[in-house]
Design a protein around this motif. Sequence first.
Motif, PDB file in Angstrom:
ATOM      1  N   GLU A  19       9.406 -35.201  31.139  1.00 39.67           N
ATOM      2  CA  GLU A  19      10.678 -35.808  30.739  1.00 39.67           C
ATOM      3  C   GLU A  19      11.514 -34.888  29.857  1.00 39.67           C
ATOM      4  OE1 GLU A  19       7.744 -37.573  30.273  1.00 39.67           O
ATOM      5  OE2 GLU A  19       7.985 -38.635  32.177  1.00 39.67           O
ATOM      6  N   TRP A  20      10.978 -33.695  29.526  1.00 34.28           N
ATOM      7  CA  TRP A  20      11.713 -32.778  28.645  1.00 34.28           C
ATOM      8  C   TRP A  20      13.084 -32.472  29.229  1.00 34.28           C
ATOM      9  CZ3 TRP A  20      13.937 -27.972  29.190  1.00 34.28           C
ATOM     10  CH2 TRP A  20      14.306 -27.316  27.999  1.00 34.28           C
ATOM     11  N   THR A  21      14.070 -32.353  28.354  1.00 33.12           N
ATOM     12  CA  THR A  21      15.408 -31.977  28.794  1.00 33.12           C
ATOM     13  C   THR A  21      15.924 -30.860  27.896  1.00 33.12           C
ATOM     14  OG1 THR A  21      17.598 -32.805  29.394  1.00 33.12           O
ATOM     15  CG2 THR A  21      16.628 -33.641  27.350  1.00 33.12           C
ATOM     16  N   PHE A  22      16.981 -30.198  28.321  1.00 37.26           N
ATOM     17  CA  PHE A  22      17.486 -28.997  27.675  1.00 37.26           C
ATOM     18  C   PHE A  22      17.836 -29.230  26.205  1.00 37.26           C
ATOM     19  CE2 PHE A  22      18.582 -28.885  32.176  1.00 37.26           C
ATOM     20  CZ  PHE A  22      17.843 -27.781  32.552  1.00 37.26           C
ATOM     21  N   ALA A  61      23.481 -25.972  35.597  1.00 39.76           N
ATOM     22  CA  ALA A  61      24.588 -25.587  34.716  1.00 39.76           C
ATOM     23  C   ALA A  61      25.363 -26.798  34.217  1.00 39.76           C
ATOM     24  CB  ALA A  61      25.518 -24.620  35.438  1.00 39.76           C
ATOM     25  N   ALA A  62      25.674 -27.726  35.105  1.00 35.96           N
ATOM     26  CA  ALA A  62      26.476 -28.882  34.703  1.00 35.96           C
ATOM     27  C   ALA A  62      25.727 -29.721  33.662  1.00 35.96           C
ATOM     28  CB  ALA A  62      26.813 -29.732  35.933  1.00 35.96           C
ATOM     29  N   GLU A  63      24.422 -29.928  33.867  1.00 33.88           N
ATOM     30  CA  GLU A  63      23.634 -30.715  32.926  1.00 33.88           C
ATOM     31  C   GLU A  63      23.524 -30.009  31.582  1.00 33.88           C
ATOM     32  OE1 GLU A  63      19.142 -32.646  32.475  1.00 33.88           O
ATOM     33  OE2 GLU A  63      19.727 -31.605  34.327  1.00 33.88           O
ATOM     34  N   VAL A  64      23.344 -28.685  31.597  1.00 35.34           N
ATOM     35  CA  VAL A  64      23.236 -27.918  30.356  1.00 35.34           C
ATOM     36  C   VAL A  64      24.540 -28.009  29.567  1.00 35.34           C
ATOM     37  CG1 VAL A  64      23.034 -25.590  29.405  1.00 35.34           C
ATOM     38  CG2 VAL A  64      21.463 -26.345  31.198  1.00 35.34           C
ATOM     39  N   LYS A  65      25.663 -27.846  30.254  1.00 36.90           N
ATOM     40  CA  LYS A  65      26.960 -27.899  29.575  1.00 36.90           C
ATOM     41  C   LYS A  65      27.208 -29.279  28.969  1.00 36.90           C
ATOM     42  CE  LYS A  65      29.018 -24.395  32.582  1.00 36.90           C
ATOM     43  NZ  LYS A  65      30.008 -24.146  33.655  1.00 36.90           N
ATOM     44  N   GLU A  66      26.759 -30.313  29.685  1.00 35.49           N
ATOM     45  CA  GLU A  66      26.950 -31.668  29.187  1.00 35.49           C
ATOM     46  C   GLU A  66      26.119 -31.928  27.940  1.00 35.49           C
ATOM     47  OE1 GLU A  66      26.080 -36.286  30.573  1.00 35.49           O
ATOM     48  OE2 GLU A  66      25.928 -34.642  32.021  1.00 35.49           O
ATOM     49  N   LEU A  73      26.230 -20.775  24.435  1.00 36.30           N
ATOM     50  CA  LEU A  73      24.782 -20.862  24.577  1.00 36.30           C
ATOM     51  C   LEU A  73      24.094 -19.529  24.368  1.00 36.30           C
ATOM     52  CD1 LEU A  73      24.490 -23.248  27.649  1.00 36.30           C
ATOM     53  CD2 LEU A  73      24.154 -23.790  25.244  1.00 36.30           C
ATOM     54  N   ASN A  74      24.808 -18.438  24.610  1.00 40.82           N
ATOM     55  CA  ASN A  74      24.204 -17.112  24.487  1.00 40.82           C
ATOM     56  C   ASN A  74      22.937 -17.010  25.322  1.00 40.82           C
ATOM     57  OD1 ASN A  74      24.100 -14.484  23.558  1.00 40.82           O
ATOM     58  ND2 ASN A  74      22.783 -15.010  21.831  1.00 40.82           N
ATOM     59  N   LEU A  75      23.005 -17.534  26.542  1.00 39.58           N
ATOM     60  CA  LEU A  75      21.843 -17.519  27.419  1.00 39.58           C
ATOM     61  C   LEU A  75      21.675 -16.162  28.087  1.00 39.58           C
ATOM     62  CD1 LEU A  75      22.235 -20.985  29.143  1.00 39.58           C
ATOM     63  CD2 LEU A  75      20.567 -20.354  27.406  1.00 39.58           C
ATOM     64  N   PRO A  76      20.459 -15.727  28.344  1.00 41.66           N
ATOM     65  CA  PRO A  76      20.237 -14.463  29.058  1.00 41.66           C
ATOM     66  C   PRO A  76      20.689 -14.582  30.501  1.00 41.66           C
ATOM     67  CG  PRO A  76      18.173 -15.633  28.815  1.00 41.66           C
ATOM     68  CD  PRO A  76      19.190 -16.384  27.993  1.00 41.66           C
ATOM     69  N   ARG A  77      21.091 -13.479  31.075  1.00 36.82           N
ATOM     70  CA  ARG A  77      21.544 -13.493  32.454  1.00 36.82           C
ATOM     71  C   ARG A  77      20.382 -13.504  33.454  1.00 36.82           C
ATOM     72  NH1 ARG A  77      26.870 -12.476  33.185  1.00 36.82           N
ATOM     73  NH2 ARG A  77      28.056 -11.825  31.360  1.00 36.82           N
ATOM     74  N   SER A  78      19.224 -13.055  33.021  1.00 42.42           N
ATOM     75  CA  SER A  78      18.063 -13.022  33.914  1.00 42.42           C
ATOM     76  C   SER A  78      17.036 -14.038  33.446  1.00 42.42           C
ATOM     77  CB  SER A  78      17.440 -11.619  33.932  1.00 42.42           C
ATOM     78  OG  SER A  78      17.001 -11.265  32.654  1.00 42.42           O
TER      79      SER A  78
END
Length: 283
Positions: A31-34, A262-267, A275-280
Motif C-alpha cells: 500500500e506504500w505510496t510516493f 508521473a501524474a500520481e507523483v505530481k499530485e 522533486l529533484n528526481l534522478p533521470r535514470s
Amino acid sequence: MAAPTLPKGNSASLPAFKPSGFKYTQAPNPEWTFGEPPTTTEIGRQWAEQEKLGWKTFLPAETDPQKMLAFFISAIVPRPIAFISSIAANGDENLAPFSWFSQVSTTPAVISVSFAAWPRRKDTGVNIRETKGFTINMISESWANNANCCATDAPPDVNEWILSGLTKEPSTHVKPARVKEAALSMECEFLQHIEIKHPDGTIAADHILATVKCIHIRKAVMSEKGNVDPEKLLGVGRLGDISYAKIGDGFRTARPRWNEIAAEVKEKLGVESKLNLPRSSYI
C-alpha cells in the motif's frame, strides 16, 4: 527480543534442515505510496525504533584485518558463491568455493571473482592466471555439504574432487571440468587481473575478470521464459561466520515507469521541477 546466539562450530544442536521450497509473496508494504516514510507500517516503526541504540563508526584502514574480514562477510549478504573448478600449471586439479563473485556485464558476458591474497595467495586465483580457463558452478541445497568440504585449507596437491564426492563433466571450451551436479555451470576464460594493494604496498587481493564462453543449465530448472527459476534452482548463498542461506520466499514488486506514475507523483508531491528526481533508475 534478544538476538539469537550463533552456533559455534558443530551445528548438531540445531533443528534439522527442511527443504521448505520457494514461493512468491507481495512486497512488504504493497500500500506504500510516493513520499511516505517507512514508519507508516508496523515493521517500519519497529525498524526506526532501533535508531535509539545509535551507530558505531570506525575506519577500515585502522581496524584489524581479521576483524574487517569477519565484519564484511557478515554485512554484505547474502553473497552468491562461485564454486570454481580450475587446473594448475602442473596439472593439479582444484575445486573451491568463493563468495566475492558477481556479474559485470552481459554483452560481453563478463563476471568478476576476488581472491584474498593474505596471508597467501589462493591456489584457485593462481591457477586461473596461469592456465586461463575455469568453470563456475552454482551451488544448490542438495549438495551444499559436498561443496563446503572443498573450503578446507588443504595443500595444493590435494584433489578436492575426491574429497567432495562430486562428478566431473567434461567442459567444451575450457580444460577444467564442470560439476555435473550443478544445475548451472559457466565455462570462463581469463580476461583481466587487477591487484588490490594494501597501503603498505603488499598485495591484499587478486581481482579477476573473466569472459563467460559457455553456459550449461539443466532444463529442469528453467522457467517458461528460458531463464532460471529460483523455485527449481534452490540456490545457496553465503552469510558471515560459518553460515549459509537458502532462498526461501521472494517478493515481487514492479519497477515504476515514469510515464505511468508521473501524474500520481505530481499530485501527491508537487510539480516535477521541485522533486529533484534522478533521470535514470536503478537496475
